[in-house]
Design an enzyme around this catalytic site. Structure first.
Site, PDB file in Angstrom:
ATOM      1  N   ASP A  64      -5.004  -4.406   5.780  1.00 26.52           N
ATOM      2  CA  ASP A  64      -5.341  -5.294   4.672  1.00 26.52           C
ATOM      3  C   ASP A  64      -4.154  -6.208   4.392  1.00 26.52           C
ATOM      4  O   ASP A  64      -2.999  -5.773   4.367  1.00 26.52           O
ATOM      5  CB  ASP A  64      -5.674  -4.463   3.421  1.00 26.52           C
ATOM      6  CG  ASP A  64      -6.250  -5.326   2.303  1.00 26.52           C
ATOM      7  OD1 ASP A  64      -6.822  -6.401   2.607  1.00 26.52           O
ATOM      8  OD2 ASP A  64      -6.132  -4.943   1.135  1.00 26.52           O
ATOM      9  N   HIS A 120      -2.440  -1.197  -3.424  1.00 25.82           N
ATOM     10  CA  HIS A 120      -3.493  -0.184  -3.244  1.00 25.82           C
ATOM     11  C   HIS A 120      -3.081   1.068  -3.999  1.00 25.82           C
ATOM     12  O   HIS A 120      -2.003   1.613  -3.766  1.00 25.82           O
ATOM     13  CB  HIS A 120      -3.649   0.184  -1.773  1.00 25.82           C
ATOM     14  CG  HIS A 120      -4.112  -0.953  -0.911  1.00 25.82           C
ATOM     15  ND1 HIS A 120      -3.904  -0.978   0.438  1.00 25.82           N
ATOM     16  CD2 HIS A 120      -4.780  -2.097  -1.211  1.00 25.82           C
ATOM     17  CE1 HIS A 120      -4.439  -2.082   0.956  1.00 25.82           C
ATOM     18  NE2 HIS A 120      -4.962  -2.781  -0.043  1.00 25.82           N
ATOM     19  N   SER A 136       0.854  -1.190   0.000  1.00 26.47           N
ATOM     20  CA  SER A 136       0.000   0.000   0.000  1.00 26.47           C
ATOM     21  C   SER A 136       0.887   1.236   0.000  1.00 26.47           C
ATOM     22  O   SER A 136       1.761   1.359  -0.867  1.00 26.47           O
ATOM     23  CB  SER A 136      -0.953  -0.042   1.202  1.00 26.47           C
ATOM     24  OG  SER A 136      -1.899   0.990   1.123  1.00 26.47           O
TER      25      SER A 136
END
Lengths: 369, 121
Positions: A309, A215, A188
């Site tokens: 996540d 992400h 991310s």
């Protein structure tokens, strides 16, 4: 006098458009946790202003007169490292790649400018912008010498993030894992730079497929793929439902859906996100599917990023016998997702970024290129 | 303490604009956009006169900025047209053939017309 002292996130906005500067200021200052302390109209002004005001974060358009956004980022990260969030209009091709170059030059994250076909309102945009700025303001920033990006791009040498000694927290013992077919990577905030560092050290004739979930603002994934493809030995592309992950290739999960491994022929499916799923594509969804299909014939790597996540998915992979690796705190731009994975005991080996590729290669019986 | 739901300067107005911007801010943004149009429009008009690379480069920057700014003030037709001009100029500047292809020139002409209409609305 109030006992509560709130830390205000100070921001410098950089854009040659008065419309954009005015809008961005209003969007940021709609929340009292933020204060715009300066505005710059070009890259040169930005470098000077950031050096003088030392804001917590910079919001910068990439397409700037006098000095380009990329040059300004390199100079800022060299002289007065600051969390820089770049925004850019979508334009098929060059702008997306420019956005990725900005990330490699040291920018923290990228988001799209408001567009005429956006489904949300500008108020929605403002909320998302402030969420990104909150994350950016918490990111560990490092000095980023000017020209480093270009040197890396020209030579293809592995980038090195962070500084100082990097020792794995656990002994670097490569377990014997025959038959590994897939390396699944989640990332991310700070991920593009970390992905480059990792993928650049994998050989072009790797026998395993590599699947990446990063992400990123919708629309920038093709640019990320094109950018990585030009810098690493393995071919890099964006996945689509029904395609097969080929050995020796890197496949990025596309925007807007979860990419799931469907069967042991390495076919993938794109599925709609779960209701309320914050990050799309989701790392947990992909890792969980890899755990279910391949078990111990996969390696899971969770890189830098805000949030959690990937942690639960990595735990499933570990429980099914896969080697699981988490990036360590010292080399993570944001030690969020890997920390969450460690807290769940999902991480078998916590490693500095530079040690992850050797660990992956060791696990599949290959030496470092 | 304010949070993301408390957007003093960006409350939904319930007006025809679906932006969620306050009327005061929208007025200020439109004034700023008018200034940008005033400054960039003359340069975009030069695209109709067999432009050289420097004019194309500047027009590319102008179209890029106008596309983004128009989206913010709710001028969606201007934003889309400017984005088409930007993409066309980008292809033109990267391509081997000099000059401005007819479709890009037509888009540029439409953009200048839209901007003039917007200025005088």
């Amino acid at each position: 006098m109030s006992a509560a002292v709130r830390a205000v996130v100070t921001v410098v906005v950089v854009d040659d458009s008065a419309v954009q500067r005015r809008f961005m200021r209003a969007a940021i200052e709609a929340d009292g946790d933020f204060a715009v302390v300066g505005e710059a109209r070009n890259g040169r002004e930005a470098v000077s202003l950031v050096g003088r005001l030392r804001p917590r974060a910079v919001l910068m358009d990439l397409d700037l007169p006098v000095m380009s956004g990329i040059d300004a980022i390199e100079r800022i990260m060299s002289a007065s490292p600051t969390a820089i969030l770049v925004y850019s209009a979508f334009l098929a091709g060059s702008n997306n790649v420019n956005a990725l170059e900005a990330l490699a030059a040291g920018a923290v994250d990228v988001l799209a400018k408001p567009g005429p076909d956006d489904t949300g309102t500008l108020e929605d945009y403002a909320v998302a912008l402030r969420a990104k700025l909150r994350v950016a303001a918490r990111v560990r920033v490092i000095t980023h010498p000017r020209g480093r990006l270009r040197l890396q791009g020209m030579t293809g040498s592995a980038p090195s993030l962070g500084g100082g000694a990097r020792q794995p927290l656990r002994p670097n013992v490569a377990p014997d894992r025959g038959g590994v077919r897939l390396v699944a990577i989640g990332a991310s905030t700070g991920g593009p730079q970390a992905l480059l560092a990792l993928l650049a050290r994998l050989p072009g004739d790797l026998d395993q497929a590599v699947l990446v979930v990063q992400h990123m603002a919708a629309g920038f994934i093709p640019g990320l793929a094109a950018w990585l493809d030009g810098l690493v030995a393995l071919p890099v592309g964006v996945g689509a439902g029904g395609c097969r992950l080929a050995p020796g290739t890197v496949t990025l999960a596309p925007s807007g859906s979860n990419l799931l491994l469907a069967d042991d022929r390495l076919r993938v499916l794109c599925t709609p996100p779960e209701p309320g799923q914050f990050h799309v594509p989701g790392i947990d969804a992909t890792f969980s599917s890899v755990a279910a299909v391949l078990g111990d014939r996969a390696i899971g790597v969770l890189l830098t990023g805000m949030g959690r996540d990937g942690a639960a998915g990595l735990l499933q992979m570990r429980r099914r016998g896969a080697l699981t690796i988490g990036q360590d705190e010292a080399t993570s731009a944001v030690y969020g997702m890997p920390a969450a994975a460690c807290a769940l005991d999902a991480v078998e080996r916590q490693l500095a970024l530079d040690h992850i590729a050797p660990a992956v290669l060791g696990a599949v019986g290959r030496a470092l290129a | 303490m304010p949070d993301d739901q408390d957007l003093a300067g960006l409350r939904p107005t319930g007006s025809a604009q679906s932006s969620g911007l306050s009327p005061e801010l929208l007025v200020a943004l439109r004034a700023a956009f008018a200034g940008e149009v005033d400054r960039r429009l003359p340069r975009l008009r030069r695209l109709q006169q067999q432009p050289g690379p420097q004019v194309l480069e500047q027009a590319l920057r102008d179209a890029h900025s106008l596309a983004s700014s128009a989206a913010v003030v709710g001028a969606a037709d201007v934003a889309r047209c400017a984005a088409r001009v930007e993409a066309g100029l980008e292809r033109c500047l990267r391509g081997p053939a000099p000059g401005l292809p007819a479709p890009v020139a037509a888009d540029a002409e439409q953009l200048t017309a839209l901007l003039e209409r917007w200025l005088h609305a």
